[in-house]
Design an enzyme around this catalytic site. Structure first.
Site, mmCIF file in Angstrom:
data_model
loop_
_atom_site.group_PDB
_atom_site.id
_atom_site.type_symbol
_atom_site.label_atom_id
_atom_site.label_comp_id
_atom_site.label_asym_id
_atom_site.label_seq_id
_atom_site.Cartn_x
_atom_site.Cartn_y
_atom_site.Cartn_z
ATOM 1 C CB SER A 238 47.516 36.316 42.002
ATOM 2 O OG SER A 238 47.021 36.537 43.311
ATOM 3 C CE LYS A 239 45.450 42.689 37.902
ATOM 4 N NZ LYS A 239 44.281 42.517 37.072
ATOM 5 N NE ARG A 240 44.993 35.557 46.148
ATOM 6 C CZ ARG A 240 45.980 34.907 46.729
ATOM 7 N NH1 ARG A 240 46.309 35.140 47.964
ATOM 8 N NH2 ARG A 240 46.671 34.008 46.057
ATOM 9 N N GLY A 242 49.388 42.459 45.691
ATOM 10 C CA GLY A 242 49.783 43.833 45.379
ATOM 11 C C GLY A 242 50.195 43.896 43.929
#
Ligand code: GLU
Length: 469
Positions: A238-240, A242
């Site tokens: 996920s965006k976590r 990067g």
């Protein structure tokens, strides 16, 4: 049989690395079999689909070089066709109108769940003919009530699902919109798709889709359900973690060749080979060598591949992608050497194209200020004589090439009776503004003698100011 594959994204967001890998596998399989690759935009979810997302997906595919042979098709442009097939199924008694109001279905489901059963439509309208007039209805597919469906999956082997597990799914909603699973089936059939490569999150849809294909008398494609991509920490990517958008990798300075190579290995292998050109991938790829387990994304390895491709691809190829970064950083490439030449000497010094542009600005414009540490260390009064001497030598050169430049610097050091560094470092700081650059002969060779002269003057001014303060 001609192999036809497709990539069928729902345009509800950008092209993320999971989707890109699915697209790549699908594309590769078609290419490896001399087949055809189709791009289909599954935009039936009108609320969540956006033109922006469509553009982002097309841009991502183009940047990766995954050209499609047909399409893009848009499901929203094919409603007439879906309705035509629905009418045929109705006429053949393979689908039926269901008049059950939503509230009634909800109540049935709640009761089922309260009894610990799986919520499912009980087939209430399957055989009824007492249709109320003027009432809204959905169309349901008559799922066979006995037997089972076997999904032949290239990655997971045979998966058998009993039809008693599947209820009569809605193929057109009360509002008249055909449903997702149905559109996919009609499309795969009409488009002659022979191999469906998609994410494992669709595996539950497959038996339902096969039943519909069978009812239509359509050939059943082969399947390959690709497993998920996890972040370095084992959690769903996920965006976590990067960047997850393909274009974010472009923005961060990665070459598409590196990302493709990275993605192909994320779940697929060929012995212990790590480096695959597009041609290698096409020659070696097979659906049967894709692993079943989820793959963890490893940014370090991607960086390693990026460095590999920056150094080993022809500079003209790297330049095609590097250009964009120079433009982003407002570096005017018309004001200096050919980008290829800069890439040749700078590529090994950086990890990304973004960094390449960052460290190459001095080839295209005079820097505004010296790097403070480098200037403090190397632009000292003792460097003055060396700079004046080397400036004289360089400006007297009849030919401007690496040999003559090298010779001029060497000779200056010799004549002054000092080590090369005493001439080289001040000269480097004077010319590039910092203490880091490729060897001076290579660097200076890409600049013009008059630029060097001006920059040395600037360094001398700096030294003079320093003496006076
Ligand atoms: N539209 C689906 C998605 O974006 C893919 C469906 C398919 O490949 O069959 O997840």
């Amino acid at each position: 049989m001609t192999v036809v594959t497709r990539f069928a994204p729902s345009p509800t967001g950008f092209l993320h690395v999971g989707g890109a890998r699915t697209a790549l596998y699908s594309w590769l399989y078609a290419k490896s079999q001399g087949g055809k690759f189709i791009l289909r935009i599954e935009d039936t979810d009108i609320e969540r689909s956006t033109q922006e997302a469509i553009d982002a997906i097309l841009e991502g595919m183009q940047w990766l070089g995954l050209e499609w042979d047909e399409g893009p098709y848009y499901q929203t442009k094919r409603f007439d066709r879906y309705n035509q097939v629905i009418d045929e199924l109705l006429a053949q008694g393979k689908a039926y109108k269901c008049f059950m109001p939503a509230a009634e279905l909800d109540a049935i489901r709640e009761a089922q769940m309260a009894r610990g059963e799986k919520p499912r439509y009980p087939g209430t309208w399957r055989d009824r003919t007492d249709h109320p007039q003027g009432q809204p209805y959905a169309i349901r597919f008559k799922t066979p009530q006995t037997g089972s469906v076997v999904v032949k999956d290239h990655i997971r082997g045979d998966i058998e699902v009993a039809n008693s597990e599947l209820d009569d799914l809605i193929i057109r909603r009360t509002d008249g919109v055909p449903t997702y699973n149905f559109c996919v089936v009609v499309d795969d059939w009409d488009m002659g798709v022979s191999h469906v490569v998609r994410g494992e999150d669709h595996i539950n849809n497959t038996p339902r889709q096969i039943n519909i294909l069978q009812a239509l008398g359509a050939p059943i494609p082969e399947y390959a359900h690709v497993s998920m991509i996890l972040g370095d920490d084992g959690k769903k990517l996920s965006k976590r973690h990067g960047a997850v958008s393909v274009m974010q990798y472009r923005d961060d300075g990665f070459l598409p060749q590196a990302l493709l190579n990275y993605l192909v290995r994320l779940g697929w292998s060929h012995g212990d080979q790590e480096i695959f050109s597009k041609e290698d991938m096409i020659n070696l790829f097979s659906l049967d060598n894709i692993g079943q387990s989820a793959s963890a994304f490893n940014t370090e390895k991607l960086v390693w591949l990026n460095q590999h491709y920056m150094r080993s691809l022809p500079p003209s190829e790297v330049a095609k992608y590097a250009q964009w970064h120079f433009a982003q950083q407002q570096i005017d490439l018309t004001q200096g050497p050919a980008l290829e030449a800069v890439i040749t000497i700078q590529a090994e010094r950086v990890k990304t194209l973004k960094e390449l542009a960052q460290i190459s600005r001095y080839f295209y414009e005079a820097y505004e200020e010296f790097d403070a540490d480098a200037a403090k260390k190397h632009l000292r009064p003792v460097a003055k004589d060396a700079l004046i001497a080397v400036q004289a030598k360089l400006s007297g050169l009849k030919e401007w090439n690496t040999e003559s430049i090298h010779h001029a610097i060497n000779q200056t050091a010799e004549e002054l009776g000092v080590g090369m560094g005493k001439v080289g470092m001040p000269l480097r700081v004077a010319v590039t503004g910092s203490g880091n650059s490729p060897s001076l002969d290579l660097t200076l060779n890409l600049l013009k003698p008059e630029q060097i002269e001006q920059r040395i003057n600037k360094a001398l001014e700096y030294i003079a100011n320093r003496e006076n303060s």
